[in-house]
Scaffold this motif. Structure first.
Motif, short mmCIF file in Angstrom:
data_model
loop_
_atom_site.label_atom_id
_atom_site.label_comp_id
_atom_site.label_asym_id
_atom_site.label_seq_id
_atom_site.Cartn_x
_atom_site.Cartn_y
_atom_site.Cartn_z
N ILE A 274 0.81 -1.21 0.00
CA ILE A 274 0.00 0.00 0.00
C ILE A 274 0.84 1.26 0.00
O ILE A 274 0.44 2.29 -0.55
CB ILE A 274 -0.96 -0.01 1.22
N GLN A 275 2.05 1.22 0.59
CA GLN A 275 2.89 2.42 0.61
C GLN A 275 3.42 2.76 -0.77
O GLN A 275 3.82 3.90 -1.03
CB GLN A 275 4.04 2.26 1.61
N GLY A 276 3.45 1.81 -1.69
CA GLY A 276 3.68 2.11 -3.09
C GLY A 276 5.11 2.20 -3.57
O GLY A 276 5.34 2.32 -4.78
N ARG A 277 6.10 2.14 -2.69
CA ARG A 277 7.48 2.35 -3.10
C ARG A 277 8.24 1.02 -3.14
O ARG A 277 8.36 0.34 -2.12
CB ARG A 277 8.20 3.31 -2.14
N TRP A 278 8.81 0.68 -4.28
CA TRP A 278 9.60 -0.55 -4.39
C TRP A 278 10.88 -0.46 -3.56
O TRP A 278 11.39 -1.48 -3.08
CB TRP A 278 9.94 -0.86 -5.86
N ARG B 64 15.38 -12.60 -12.83
CA ARG B 64 15.47 -11.23 -13.34
C ARG B 64 14.31 -10.47 -12.71
O ARG B 64 13.15 -10.71 -13.04
CB ARG B 64 15.34 -11.21 -14.87
N VAL B 65 14.60 -9.60 -11.77
CA VAL B 65 13.57 -8.95 -10.96
C VAL B 65 13.18 -7.61 -11.58
O VAL B 65 14.04 -6.75 -11.82
CB VAL B 65 14.04 -8.74 -9.51
N LEU B 66 11.90 -7.44 -11.78
CA LEU B 66 11.33 -6.18 -12.24
C LEU B 66 10.43 -5.65 -11.13
O LEU B 66 9.55 -6.37 -10.66
CB LEU B 66 10.50 -6.39 -13.51
N SER B 67 10.68 -4.43 -10.69
CA SER B 67 9.81 -3.85 -9.69
C SER B 67 9.63 -2.37 -9.99
O SER B 67 10.34 -1.79 -10.83
CB SER B 67 10.36 -4.06 -8.28
N PHE B 68 8.70 -1.74 -9.31
CA PHE B 68 8.29 -0.39 -9.66
C PHE B 68 7.51 0.22 -8.51
O PHE B 68 7.05 -0.48 -7.60
CB PHE B 68 7.40 -0.42 -10.91
N ALA C 39 14.42 8.17 2.68
CA ALA C 39 14.94 8.59 1.37
C ALA C 39 13.90 8.46 0.27
O ALA C 39 14.00 9.14 -0.77
CB ALA C 39 16.17 7.77 1.02
N HIS C 40 12.89 7.61 0.49
CA HIS C 40 11.87 7.36 -0.53
C HIS C 40 10.50 7.45 0.12
O HIS C 40 9.80 6.45 0.27
CB HIS C 40 12.09 5.99 -1.17
N PRO C 41 10.09 8.66 0.50
CA PRO C 41 8.85 8.81 1.26
C PRO C 41 7.62 8.46 0.43
O PRO C 41 7.60 8.60 -0.80
CB PRO C 41 8.85 10.30 1.63
#
Length: 271
Positions: free
Chosen positions: A16-20, A35-39, A167-169
């Motif tokens: 829910i926080q949305g940040r990979w 092979r990891v894909l994230s977003f 760092a990634h709010p």
């Protein structure tokens, strides 16, 4: 989008926080096998995907389509975490030909409705965000102690995770909006279209105060072929407190089942 590692593609969908970035240790551990894909989820400024009100929750379906297209892959293992589990499950239902295997980690299940605690925070997400953060940290302390018995390991993990979060709010308003996107979506009727081998990963009941394991295991009502795994000494964040063990469990499941015929459900425990 992050693209790391080689081998079978695996799309890791955040919660829910949305940040990979909050799952960076997990991305790195999984990259030893895949092979990891994230977003970051649609709506986050770094995601490159603006939420289309007309699409509602299915903004995330379109986003996964785009991730696969940008990576140049036709199908992948899909691993959804918490809220991301609903995204992964719906994608597997709507795009069954594109999902080799489905992993749902401490995932919200069809039929989820916000409880009193969540409804309280939805009333004023920005104003109540300091209280939310304090309570989230308090809830996680017992789980962190169980997953990481060494005081030094706990300090290292906590410092690293606090840095990743700072760092990634995330946006409390976007978190509220993602909950609201669930309203009116019929997840249940589409679940019969999920044919991919499915693994449900939960923590221990006494350690997960966010999504109770029995809630995630509710998927077995719709996916009778699903296997389940109890990830010992973890609760809701086992994929980041014990990323290596999490990655190994996912890799073992995929190696054994992806592309294979459906088999009877298996109940396992990860030590």
């Amino acid at each position: 989008m992050i693209d790391l590692g080689t081998g079978t593609p695996l799309v890791l969908v955040p919660g829910i926080q949305g940040r990979w970035e909050w799952m960076r240790p997990t991305v790195q551990a999984l990259a030893n096998h895949f092979r990891v894909l994230s977003f970051s989820l649609a709506g986050e400024r770094t995601s490159g995907h603006v939420l289309d009100p007309a699409l509602g929750f299915d903004n995330f379906i379109v986003q996964v389509d785009r991730v696969l297209a940008e990576a140049g892959v036709s199908d992948a293992v899909l691993c959804g975490v918490s809220y991301g589990g609903l995204i992964a499950a719906r994608y597997a239902a709507l795009r069954p030909e594109r999902v080799r295997a489905l992993v749902l980690a401490s995932a919200l299940a069809p039929g989820y409705t916000p409880d009193a605690r969540v409804r309280f925070y939805l009333r004023a997400p920005w104003l109540l965000s300091p209280l939310f953060c304090v309570n989230a940290w308090r809830r996680s302390r017992r789980e962190i102690r169980a997953a990481l018995p060494s005081h030094r390991d706990r300090l290292a993990f906590s410092a690293g995770q606090l840095w990743r979060v700072a760092a990634h709010p995330t946006s409390p308003a976007l978190m509220r909006d993602r909950i609201r996107l669930l309203e009116g979506v019929d997840f249940v009727s589409s679940m019969s279209s999920v044919v991919a081998p499915t693994l449900l990963i939960t923590g221990e009941s006494a350690l997960d105060s966010v999504v109770p394991p029995q809630h995630t295991l509710g998927y077995t009502r719709f996916l009778p072929h699903a296997e389940s795994l109890t990830f010992e000494r973890t609760g809701h964040i086992g994929l980041v407190t014990r990323p290596g063990a999490f990655a190994e469990s996912v890799a073992a499941f995929v190696a054994r089942t992806a592309g294979a015929a459906q088999s009877p459900p298996v109940r396992r425990v990860a030590g």
